[in-house]
Design a protein around this motif. Sequence first.
Motif, PDB file in Angstrom:
ATOM      1  N   UNK A 718     -21.105  38.711 -52.885  1.00 11.56           N
ATOM      2  CA  UNK A 718     -21.406  40.002 -53.770  1.00 11.56           C
ATOM      3  C   UNK A 718     -22.836  40.062 -53.881  1.00 11.56           C
ATOM      4  N   UNK A 719     -23.329  41.246 -53.847  1.00 11.72           N
ATOM      5  CA  UNK A 719     -24.600  41.532 -54.046  1.00 11.72           C
ATOM      6  C   UNK A 719     -25.147  42.865 -54.303  1.00 11.72           C
ATOM      7  N   UNK A 720     -26.542  43.309 -54.602  1.00  7.54           N
ATOM      8  CA  UNK A 720     -26.845  44.375 -54.838  1.00  7.54           C
ATOM      9  C   UNK A 720     -28.353  44.730 -54.567  1.00  7.54           C
ATOM     10  N   UNK A 721     -28.452  46.079 -54.428  1.00  9.56           N
ATOM     11  CA  UNK A 721     -29.992  46.329 -54.014  1.00  9.56           C
ATOM     12  C   UNK A 721     -30.009  47.846 -54.692  1.00  9.56           C
ATOM     13  N   UNK A 722     -31.580  48.064 -55.147  1.00  8.76           N
ATOM     14  CA  UNK A 722     -31.765  49.169 -55.407  1.00  8.76           C
ATOM     15  C   UNK A 722     -33.342  49.335 -55.367  1.00  8.76           C
ATOM     16  N   UNK A 723     -33.691  50.611 -54.934  1.00  3.36           N
ATOM     17  CA  UNK A 723     -35.172  50.813 -54.877  1.00  3.36           C
ATOM     18  C   UNK A 723     -35.415  52.288 -55.368  1.00  3.36           C
ATOM     19  N   UNK A 724     -36.656  52.379 -55.806  1.00  2.00           N
ATOM     20  CA  UNK A 724     -37.376  53.634 -56.143  1.00  2.00           C
ATOM     21  C   UNK A 724     -38.453  54.198 -55.325  1.00  2.00           C
TER      22      UNK A 724
END
Length: 732
Positions: A718-724
């Motif tokens: 389980x993992x996540x990623x976010x970018x702006x």
Amino acid sequence: MNAKTPINAVLAAVTTLAVSPASAADSAPESIVFSGEVTPKLYSFDYFKDTGPRRTQFLERYNYQEGGSNDSRSGLYLDADLRIVGSNEKRDVFVLERQGFGAYNHRGMLKANSDTLGLAGYYSNFRTSTGGLNFLRSPGVVDQVYGVGTGTAPAYATPVGAANTQTGYAARFNNDDSAQTLFKVDRTSYGLGLALKPTLFGTDFTAALNYDGYKRDGNRFATYVLGGSNVTNAGAGAPDLGTQQRWRGFNMPVDEKMNRYTVNLSGVMGGVTLAYDGSVEKFESQARKFTIADPATVQPLVITSINPIHFVPDSTLIANNLRFATRFGSTSVAAGYGLSILEQDSFSAQQRTLGYDTGKIRTDSAYLNVSSSAINGVGLEGFIKYNNRDNDSSFPVVGLIDPAGDQTLGVRINSIKSLNYGLAATFRPSVWKTTMSVGWRHEDKDRDLTWSTARIPLVGGVGNVILPQQSFYREQSKSDELYLSLVSRPMQGMILRVTPSYLWADETGLVAEPEKVFGLKTKLTYTASNGMLASGYYNYRDRKNGNNSIASNTAGALPTGTPLTQDMHGTQQSAGASLNMPVSEWINTTASLSWMQDDFTSYYLRQGRRRFEAPNNAISFIFNDRPEYKVDTHVLTLGGNWQVNDLLRYNGDYAYSKSKGHAATGAIALALPEIDERINNTVHTLTLGVDYEISKKVKLKGAYVYEYYSDQVYHDMTSGYHALMFGVTLGF
């Protein structure tokens, strides 16, 4: 800016050749007006809820990011997009574009176009990551799950020190010699093409010259299997030390490139359209060539030899294709012939030592297609295709695997010939403005096989080889297929497509070749006067094969035992609906929902020994189970954009994907439940964007991306990623 600014003057000079008129008699070149924009962008990214920077997480594999401080978990970096367009009254004569998404993901293109010439170029750079959390689930570390020291699940393990009997040849990953978990490969592709248009020659003749290439650099995790003479063996009844070294893995570098040169010619002569395509493709691998001697330096049980491990030869592929088409009244005829030769250019150390230096595959193909509308309201079409793939490499090659025998443990494919032909008729009944095609296709495939019979000569028998009755490989394949294609327009704006088909085969050479197939494809679309677009589809495919069988044998002889059929049955289904709905002149929305199911089952056959040992020792095949693979996947997407006014625009997209099912049942699932049985994961992706126009030449852009992968079976994946992203577009 206008065409007199310095940058436009430079670009105009660059495109002078491509946009010049065909002759001096033509009028002066049209003026070219250049415009463009550059968008500097600042990215901020963060990978969260993972096992740390030393393991590649699930979402990172095809979205590699790296900050300014070489941090691959979170950071900032700068990039820029560029687009320059030069246009005249007729067309865009020059386009230069570059898109950037970080140091390891960017691409660009160049186009120049005129009445006589066309020029195009491109490049793309992309990094992929592998070798991360999947190591946690490799057989070599299953003892972390089961708490045992055998290196694999108890039901599959050979206890250390066990005798070399008929058991213990199941999958066993003994060691990972790579000493790392991060593997990356950079792929750069590029190309350049020149098109010569008919106006250049004053005829219908056209020509094109193209170059395409790629380069791959990095490293990957590679496994290899040792056994037999590659490892020490204390003898019959003694501990099988070789089993402890049978399946290993190591860090293998990747350093390869490909260059392909292509020429395309076409024209019309005397009512006949002729076309020729020719190409030369060179593949080269500069990576280190590994042999068994390499692991032998650190593994004392491995016998040193120059036998290759994962050897990939350099090669040259030369291809030629000639096509022609003509028409006789209401009848059209098209035909073609192709010839390709694939030749091996480099050889392993073992091959060079033995003096073998021939590796060539020649493929000849031809086709003839005839279509006619001579009968009013009916279209007829017939075709025939022939293909012959001939293996002209060295054979036999005594000593390549064993000093006393030839090159194979199983079968050599000398050639594969296939013949396809079929007929089709098209009707246009007046009901619902329908077009209906009915067709039949037939295929014959013939494999010329040579089975090895004496790898190690024995008195009164044969050597260690795989015999024909121990393989599902057969020489003949024959199949027929009937199909119907229906396109109807029941009402204004609605189109219905239905295509059922049925295939049956009297003989199949592979289990993967279906004996019976029923397929159905349907699609319904509707376009309303207000711009609404709705569509739905359902596809079904059912495949079966019970033609092929495998049989036991007795020691030192060839008689077969009771044959066991590898009864394969697979069903694939998919369905979905989508809607594009303009709410108003300023707002548009989209939505889609789809479902896919893959349902596959086949017998799991077990044998007591490795098959190539059977001539010396009896081998028995038995039914162990009929495990089933069945996975359902649901995908939901929502999207929309809102043009608030002439200056401000919002957009957003959301995607939800869930896969759930099982990869094994019965005895297989019971043996490795944590590894093979269940599939249950979910992916969420949210993208938000905004564009704001400050002036005609200055725009602000912003975007936010959020992804989250949840695995209910392998929780540590389980993992996540976010970018702006924030960018400023400057026009000129």
